[in-house]
Design a protein around this motif. Structure first.
Motif, PDB file in Angstrom:
ATOM      1  N   MET A   1       0.844  -1.195   0.000  1.00  0.00           N
ATOM      2  CA  MET A   1       0.000   0.000   0.000  1.00  0.00           C
ATOM      3  C   MET A   1       0.878   1.243   0.000  1.00  0.00           C
ATOM      4  N   LYS A   2       0.541   2.188  -0.887  1.00  0.00           N
ATOM      5  CA  LYS A   2       1.344   3.395  -1.002  1.00  0.00           C
ATOM      6  C   LYS A   2       1.165   4.279   0.220  1.00  0.00           C
ATOM      7  N   ALA A   3       2.280   4.790   0.747  1.00  0.00           N
ATOM      8  CA  ALA A   3       2.219   5.641   1.938  1.00  0.00           C
ATOM      9  C   ALA A   3       1.527   6.957   1.610  1.00  0.00           C
ATOM     10  N   ALA A   4       0.838   7.502   2.614  1.00  0.00           N
ATOM     11  CA  ALA A   4       0.151   8.781   2.428  1.00  0.00           C
ATOM     12  C   ALA A   4       1.167   9.901   2.257  1.00  0.00           C
ATOM     13  N   ILE A   5       0.805  10.888   1.470  1.00  0.00           N
ATOM     14  CA  ILE A   5       1.645  12.083   1.310  1.00  0.00           C
ATOM     15  C   ILE A   5       1.662  12.826   2.633  1.00  0.00           C
ATOM     16  N   ARG A   6       2.853  13.273   3.033  1.00  0.00           N
ATOM     17  CA  ARG A   6       3.017  13.971   4.307  1.00  0.00           C
ATOM     18  C   ARG A   6       3.192  15.466   4.055  1.00  0.00           C
ATOM     19  N   VAL A   7       2.440  16.279   4.797  1.00  0.00           N
ATOM     20  CA  VAL A   7       2.421  17.725   4.574  1.00  0.00           C
ATOM     21  C   VAL A   7       2.687  18.476   5.867  1.00  0.00           C
ATOM     22  N   VAL A   8       3.478  19.541   5.762  1.00  0.00           N
ATOM     23  CA  VAL A   8       3.607  20.531   6.832  1.00  0.00           C
ATOM     24  C   VAL A   8       2.890  21.788   6.355  1.00  0.00           C
ATOM     25  N   LEU A   9       2.018  22.333   7.198  1.00  0.00           N
ATOM     26  CA  LEU A   9       1.198  23.490   6.829  1.00  0.00           C
ATOM     27  C   LEU A   9       1.561  24.697   7.674  1.00  0.00           C
ATOM     28  N   GLY A  10       1.730  25.842   7.020  1.00  0.00           N
ATOM     29  CA  GLY A  10       1.996  27.084   7.732  1.00  0.00           C
ATOM     30  C   GLY A  10       1.021  28.170   7.329  1.00  0.00           C
ATOM     31  N   ASP A  11       0.302  28.726   8.300  1.00  0.00           N
ATOM     32  CA  ASP A  11      -0.613  29.842   8.050  1.00  0.00           C
ATOM     33  C   ASP A  11      -0.940  30.467   9.397  1.00  0.00           C
ATOM     34  N   ASP A  12      -1.004  31.801   9.440  1.00  0.00           N
ATOM     35  CA  ASP A  12      -1.259  32.450  10.725  1.00  0.00           C
ATOM     36  C   ASP A  12      -2.740  32.650  11.006  1.00  0.00           C
ATOM     37  N   GLN A  13      -3.616  32.233  10.096  1.00  0.00           N
ATOM     38  CA  GLN A  13      -5.055  32.367  10.307  1.00  0.00           C
ATOM     39  C   GLN A  13      -5.647  31.011  10.711  1.00  0.00           C
ATOM     40  N   VAL A  20      -7.807  23.943   5.611  1.00  0.00           N
ATOM     41  CA  VAL A  20      -6.860  23.206   4.777  1.00  0.00           C
ATOM     42  C   VAL A  20      -6.588  21.827   5.361  1.00  0.00           C
ATOM     43  N   THR A  21      -6.416  21.763   6.668  1.00  0.00           N
ATOM     44  CA  THR A  21      -6.175  20.472   7.323  1.00  0.00           C
ATOM     45  C   THR A  21      -7.340  19.513   7.081  1.00  0.00           C
ATOM     46  N   THR A  22      -8.551  20.012   7.199  1.00  0.00           N
ATOM     47  CA  THR A  22      -9.732  19.171   6.982  1.00  0.00           C
ATOM     48  C   THR A  22      -9.791  18.658   5.547  1.00  0.00           C
ATOM     49  N   ILE A  23      -9.561  19.543   4.590  1.00  0.00           N
ATOM     50  CA  ILE A  23      -9.596  19.152   3.175  1.00  0.00           C
ATOM     51  C   ILE A  23      -8.560  18.071   2.891  1.00  0.00           C
ATOM     52  N   LEU A  24      -7.342  18.272   3.374  1.00  0.00           N
ATOM     53  CA  LEU A  24      -6.271  17.321   3.091  1.00  0.00           C
ATOM     54  C   LEU A  24      -6.507  15.991   3.789  1.00  0.00           C
ATOM     55  N   THR A  25      -6.935  16.048   5.029  1.00  0.00           N
ATOM     56  CA  THR A  25      -7.178  14.805   5.777  1.00  0.00           C
ATOM     57  C   THR A  25      -8.259  13.972   5.106  1.00  0.00           C
ATOM     58  N   ARG A  26      -9.318  14.620   4.653  1.00  0.00           N
ATOM     59  CA  ARG A  26     -10.392  13.899   3.966  1.00  0.00           C
ATOM     60  C   ARG A  26      -9.916  13.287   2.653  1.00  0.00           C
ATOM     61  N   ALA A  27      -8.875  13.882   2.070  1.00  0.00           N
ATOM     62  CA  ALA A  27      -8.326  13.364   0.816  1.00  0.00           C
ATOM     63  C   ALA A  27      -7.267  12.289   1.058  1.00  0.00           C
ATOM     64  N   GLY A  28      -7.066  11.896   2.320  1.00  0.00           N
ATOM     65  CA  GLY A  28      -6.093  10.857   2.640  1.00  0.00           C
ATOM     66  C   GLY A  28      -4.667  11.347   2.715  1.00  0.00           C
ATOM     67  N   ILE A  29      -4.493  12.663   2.866  1.00  0.00           N
ATOM     68  CA  ILE A  29      -3.168  13.272   2.971  1.00  0.00           C
ATOM     69  C   ILE A  29      -2.873  13.540   4.443  1.00  0.00           C
ATOM     70  N   ASP A  30      -1.677  13.191   4.887  1.00  0.00           N
ATOM     71  CA  ASP A  30      -1.303  13.270   6.302  1.00  0.00           C
ATOM     72  C   ASP A  30      -0.678  14.628   6.618  1.00  0.00           C
ATOM     73  N   VAL A  31      -1.371  15.448   7.400  1.00  0.00           N
ATOM     74  CA  VAL A  31      -0.827  16.736   7.851  1.00  0.00           C
ATOM     75  C   VAL A  31      -0.045  16.474   9.126  1.00  0.00           C
ATOM     76  N   VAL A  32       1.286  16.455   9.016  1.00  0.00           N
ATOM     77  CA  VAL A  32       2.116  16.022  10.141  1.00  0.00           C
ATOM     78  C   VAL A  32       2.409  17.134  11.140  1.00  0.00           C
ATOM     79  N   ARG A  33       2.341  18.388  10.687  1.00  0.00           N
ATOM     80  CA  ARG A  33       2.531  19.500  11.619  1.00  0.00           C
ATOM     81  C   ARG A  33       1.904  20.761  11.045  1.00  0.00           C
ATOM     82  N   VAL A  34       1.353  21.585  11.951  1.00  0.00           N
ATOM     83  CA  VAL A  34       0.747  22.859  11.568  1.00  0.00           C
ATOM     84  C   VAL A  34       1.413  23.955  12.395  1.00  0.00           C
TER      85      VAL A  34
END
Length: 219
Positions: A1-13, A20-34
């Motif tokens: 099984m292919k590993a999920a894409i890992r994302v670091v997100l930066g935004d002050d709002q 963005v975290t919700t959209i990515l998580t629902r798409a199977g993308i792993d938000v590892v840090r915000v």
């Protein structure tokens, strides 16, 4: 099984971070840090080594273009990490700064488009795979600039349309779907573009696509 894409997100709002975290998580993308500032973003990219970093342009410290400068620093320090910049405004100059000498692994999206979940998740996948994801409005702005006469003047209107879609990051099949034509028809247009721009078959097709897009954006 292919590993999920890992994302670091930066935004002050906070609302943008949550959305963005919700959209990515629902798409199977792993938000590892915000994070909420550019300094922590650069640190997180180094510590977590994500596949993609997503950042706003305007972030602390300074509340100017700290996010963009952080994105450039990540690109320089970690060439294998894709970078997507989110912007509230259409700033073609920022897009060119981000692209630099290579549009691969780069995305520039307007925040208003991020409300469409598929737009963001598709951009993350493209950038993670080494492609580009440049907002169509940014491309239109760059294409509309006055430019000195050159080889691009030899392109037909259809070839210009195909090259603009290449600049957004679409594959031949993706361009064909957008223009409602066959893939072989797009391949013929792409070949014509390469020939008119002096990009010869001695180089790989991917290399010629990158060069064509880069010269198109910067000429």
């Amino acid at each position: 099984m292919k590993a999920a894409i890992r994302v670091v997100l930066g935004d002050d709002q906070p609302i943008i971070r949550e959305g963005v975290t919700t959209i990515l998580t629902r798409a199977g993308i792993d938000v590892v840090r915000v994070v909420d500032n550019a300094v922590d973003l650069v640190r997180a990219a180094a510590e977590d080594r994500p596949d993609v970093v997503i950042t706003d342009i305007v972030m602390p410290p300074g509340d100017t273009d700290a996010g963009l400068r952080a994105a450039l620093a990540v690109r320089a320090a970690h060439p294998g990490t894709g970078v997507i910049v989110l912007s509230q405004f259409l700033e073609a100059g920022y897009a060119l700064d981000l692209v630099g000498d290579d549009p691969r692994g780069v995305g520039y999206l307007l925040k208003e488009k991020v409300a469409e979940p598929e737009t963001l998740s598709d951009a993350v996948h493209r950038v993670a795979e080494g492609g580009s994801a440049l907002d169509s409005d940014v491309i239109a702005s760059l294409v509309g600039r006055k430019r000195a006469a050159g080889p691009f003047d030899r392109l037909t209107p259809k070839e210009r349309e195909v090259l603009a879609l290449m600049a957004e990051g679409h594959s031949n099949s993706g361009i064909a779907a957008r223009l409602v034509v066959t893939v072989p028809a797009i391949e013929r247009h792409v070949t014509g573009i390469f020939l008119k721009l002096g990009l010869h078959p001695t180089e790989s097709t991917q290399h010629r696509r990158v060069v064509a897009v880069l010269e198109y954006l910067k000429s």
